[in-house]
Design a protein around this motif. Structure first.
Motif, short mmCIF file in Angstrom:
data_model
loop_
_atom_site.label_atom_id
_atom_site.label_comp_id
_atom_site.label_asym_id
_atom_site.label_seq_id
_atom_site.Cartn_x
_atom_site.Cartn_y
_atom_site.Cartn_z
N PRO A 162 0.82 -1.22 0.00
CA PRO A 162 0.00 0.00 0.00
C PRO A 162 0.85 1.27 0.00
CG PRO A 162 -0.89 -1.59 1.55
CD PRO A 162 0.44 -2.14 1.08
N PHE A 163 2.00 1.22 0.68
CA PHE A 163 2.89 2.38 0.70
C PHE A 163 3.42 2.68 -0.70
CE2 PHE A 163 7.30 3.91 0.89
CZ PHE A 163 7.11 5.13 1.51
N VAL A 164 3.90 1.63 -1.39
CA VAL A 164 4.42 1.81 -2.75
C VAL A 164 3.32 2.31 -3.68
CG1 VAL A 164 5.39 0.62 -4.75
CG2 VAL A 164 6.26 0.12 -2.46
N ASP A 165 2.13 1.75 -3.54
CA ASP A 165 1.01 2.17 -4.37
C ASP A 165 0.70 3.65 -4.20
OD1 ASP A 165 -1.20 1.61 -6.18
OD2 ASP A 165 -2.51 1.79 -4.44
N ARG A 166 0.69 4.13 -2.96
CA ARG A 166 0.40 5.55 -2.71
C ARG A 166 1.52 6.44 -3.21
NH1 ARG A 166 -3.75 6.77 0.81
NH2 ARG A 166 -3.33 8.90 0.07
N VAL A 167 2.76 5.99 -3.07
CA VAL A 167 3.89 6.77 -3.60
C VAL A 167 3.77 6.92 -5.11
CG1 VAL A 167 6.38 6.77 -3.99
CG2 VAL A 167 5.48 6.25 -1.72
N MET A 168 3.43 5.81 -5.80
CA MET A 168 3.27 5.86 -7.25
C MET A 168 2.13 6.81 -7.64
SD MET A 168 3.88 1.84 -8.27
CE MET A 168 3.59 2.12 -10.02
N GLN A 169 1.04 6.78 -6.91
CA GLN A 169 -0.06 7.68 -7.20
C GLN A 169 0.34 9.13 -6.99
OE1 GLN A 169 -3.88 6.61 -5.45
NE2 GLN A 169 -3.24 4.46 -5.32
N THR A 170 1.12 9.39 -5.94
CA THR A 170 1.58 10.75 -5.67
C THR A 170 2.51 11.24 -6.78
OG1 THR A 170 1.41 10.39 -3.29
CG2 THR A 170 2.80 12.21 -4.02
N LEU A 171 3.43 10.36 -7.21
CA LEU A 171 4.33 10.74 -8.29
C LEU A 171 3.57 10.99 -9.58
CD1 LEU A 171 7.25 8.25 -7.61
CD2 LEU A 171 7.33 10.74 -7.38
N GLU A 172 2.54 10.18 -9.84
CA GLU A 172 1.74 10.40 -11.05
C GLU A 172 1.05 11.74 -11.01
OE1 GLU A 172 -1.05 7.75 -13.89
OE2 GLU A 172 -1.69 7.84 -11.79
N ALA A 173 0.54 12.12 -9.84
CA ALA A 173 -0.12 13.42 -9.70
C ALA A 173 0.86 14.58 -9.91
CB ALA A 173 -0.76 13.52 -8.32
N ARG A 174 2.13 14.30 -9.76
CA ARG A 174 3.15 15.33 -9.95
C ARG A 174 3.85 15.22 -11.30
NH1 ARG A 174 5.87 16.39 -3.98
NH2 ARG A 174 3.89 16.56 -2.86
N GLY A 175 3.24 14.48 -12.22
CA GLY A 175 3.74 14.47 -13.59
C GLY A 175 4.58 13.30 -13.99
N HIS A 176 4.64 12.27 -13.16
CA HIS A 176 5.42 11.08 -13.49
C HIS A 176 4.44 9.93 -13.69
CE1 HIS A 176 9.05 13.25 -12.28
NE2 HIS A 176 8.39 13.62 -11.19
N PRO A 177 4.02 9.66 -14.91
CA PRO A 177 2.91 8.72 -15.16
C PRO A 177 3.23 7.29 -14.75
CG PRO A 177 4.00 9.29 -17.21
CD PRO A 177 4.57 10.21 -16.17
N ILE A 178 2.20 6.60 -14.29
CA ILE A 178 2.32 5.17 -14.01
C ILE A 178 2.24 4.44 -15.34
CG2 ILE A 178 1.28 3.17 -12.89
CD1 ILE A 178 0.22 5.06 -10.73
N ARG A 179 3.25 3.65 -15.65
CA ARG A 179 3.30 2.92 -16.91
C ARG A 179 3.26 1.42 -16.64
NH1 ARG A 179 4.26 6.73 -20.73
NH2 ARG A 179 5.49 8.57 -20.15
N PRO A 180 2.85 0.64 -17.63
CA PRO A 180 2.58 -0.78 -17.35
C PRO A 180 3.80 -1.69 -17.34
CG PRO A 180 2.00 -0.25 -19.62
CD PRO A 180 2.37 1.05 -18.96
N ASP A 181 4.88 -1.31 -18.05
CA ASP A 181 5.91 -2.32 -18.30
C ASP A 181 7.30 -1.68 -18.38
OD1 ASP A 181 7.35 -4.55 -19.03
OD2 ASP A 181 6.71 -4.49 -21.14
N GLN A 182 8.10 -1.85 -17.33
CA GLN A 182 9.45 -1.29 -17.34
C GLN A 182 10.34 -2.01 -18.35
OE1 GLN A 182 11.24 -1.03 -13.48
NE2 GLN A 182 13.00 0.11 -14.19
N ASN A 183 9.99 -3.22 -18.74
CA ASN A 183 10.76 -3.93 -19.76
C ASN A 183 10.21 -3.69 -21.17
OD1 ASN A 183 12.44 -4.98 -17.83
ND2 ASN A 183 11.40 -6.95 -17.71
N GLY A 184 9.32 -2.72 -21.30
CA GLY A 184 8.78 -2.34 -22.59
C GLY A 184 9.55 -1.17 -23.18
N PRO A 185 8.90 -0.34 -23.99
CA PRO A 185 9.57 0.85 -24.52
C PRO A 185 10.16 1.69 -23.39
CG PRO A 185 7.45 0.52 -25.58
CD PRO A 185 7.51 -0.46 -24.45
N TRP A 186 11.39 2.15 -23.57
CA TRP A 186 12.08 2.85 -22.48
C TRP A 186 11.51 4.26 -22.34
CZ3 TRP A 186 14.93 0.71 -18.88
CH2 TRP A 186 15.61 1.55 -17.99
N GLN A 187 10.80 4.50 -21.24
CA GLN A 187 10.15 5.78 -20.98
C GLN A 187 10.30 6.13 -19.51
OE1 GLN A 187 6.27 4.23 -22.29
NE2 GLN A 187 6.23 5.84 -23.86
#
Length: 252
Positions: A162-187
């Motif tokens: 839950p902590f990691v999930d909330r951190v990711m949501q906070t980062l997304e709200a600040r302009g760092h989008p949650i993406r599905p696949d770190q082994n996919g296109p490098w973004q």
């Protein structure tokens, strides 16, 4: 004992080398690991667990007296100090005790290696091998493997902290989008970790993924655990063997 290939160290890479080299029935292969054996049907609960701390903090799984100088070595820095350096001592190496992550490096790193003279190590050169090692349960396509020995999946909603999930949501709200696949296109963005976890939900070290029961039954492969190489033997400048100290009853 005479062999075509002697592999000293049954870590993440050593287990893969032993499995791949012994595919050729004309090659004899010996793999020596100082730590204990890990095999299908004989996996300690701490190693089997998806929580890495259980195996990593078990002192039986790491070298007891290995140290390393830590700190910056610049002329104006404080003196470097020696501290305990945790390195795996178990068949499967770090893949048996570390954090299960299965993420690739940045393509720009591989491009730098190529530019510095490491021919054959560009991102494009390495990608076929990334694909070859994995069976990706979440994604397919040109960036992912479908029939390799390592089963790769992403942390699911019910498993993510839950902590990691909330951190990711906070980062997304600040302009760092949650993406599905770190082994996919490098973004840039945030990602749920890709982990090497079996379909049974257990850790999948290379000692299990590559040294399967069928591989271990190969007559041209011998795996020796609880035994340490004490000296490399040379013929001139050519390494021709090693002296091994261990407990014969624990060899296999």
């Amino acid at each position: 004992m005479i062999a075509d290939h002697l592999i000293l160290g049954g870590g993440s890479a050593g287990c893969v080398l032993a499995a791949r080299l012994s595919e050729d029935q004309n090659r004899t292969v010996v793999l020596v690991e100082a730590g204990r054996n890990i095999a299908a049907g004989d996996i300690p609960d701490a190693v089997r667990s998806r929580y890495p701390g259980r195996a990593y903090l078990d002192t039986r799984n790491i070298w007891a007296s290995l140290t390393s100088l830590m700190g910056y070595s610049g002329s104006n820095s404080a003196p470097r100090t020696a501290r305990r350096y945790e390195q795996a001592k178990i068949l499967g190496g770090g893949s048996a005790i570390n954090a299960l992550m299965a993420n690739r490096g940045a393509p720009s790193d591989y491009a730098e290696w190529q530019a510095l003279g490491a021919d054959g190590w560009s991102w494009e050169d390495c990608l076929p091998y990334f694909r070859k090692i994995e069976t990706d349960r979440d994604f397919s396509g040109p960036l992912h493997g479908t029939d390799g020995p390592l089963t790769i999946r992403r942390i699911t909603g019910e498993k993510i902290s839950p902590f990691v999930d909330r951190v990711m949501q906070t980062l997304e709200a600040r302009g760092h989008p949650i993406r599905p696949d770190q082994n996919g296109p490098w973004q840039d963005g945030t990602f749920r970790g890709a982990v090497a976890v079996s379909d049974a939900g257990e850790r999948l070290p290379t000692s299990i993924a590559y040294l399967t029961p069928d591989v271990r039954r190969r007559p041209n492969l011998r795996v020796i655990t609880d035994s340490t190489a004490t000296r490399i033997l040379f013929d001139g400048v050519t390494a021709i063997g090693a002296e091994i100290a261990g407990t014969p009853s624990k060899r296999m």
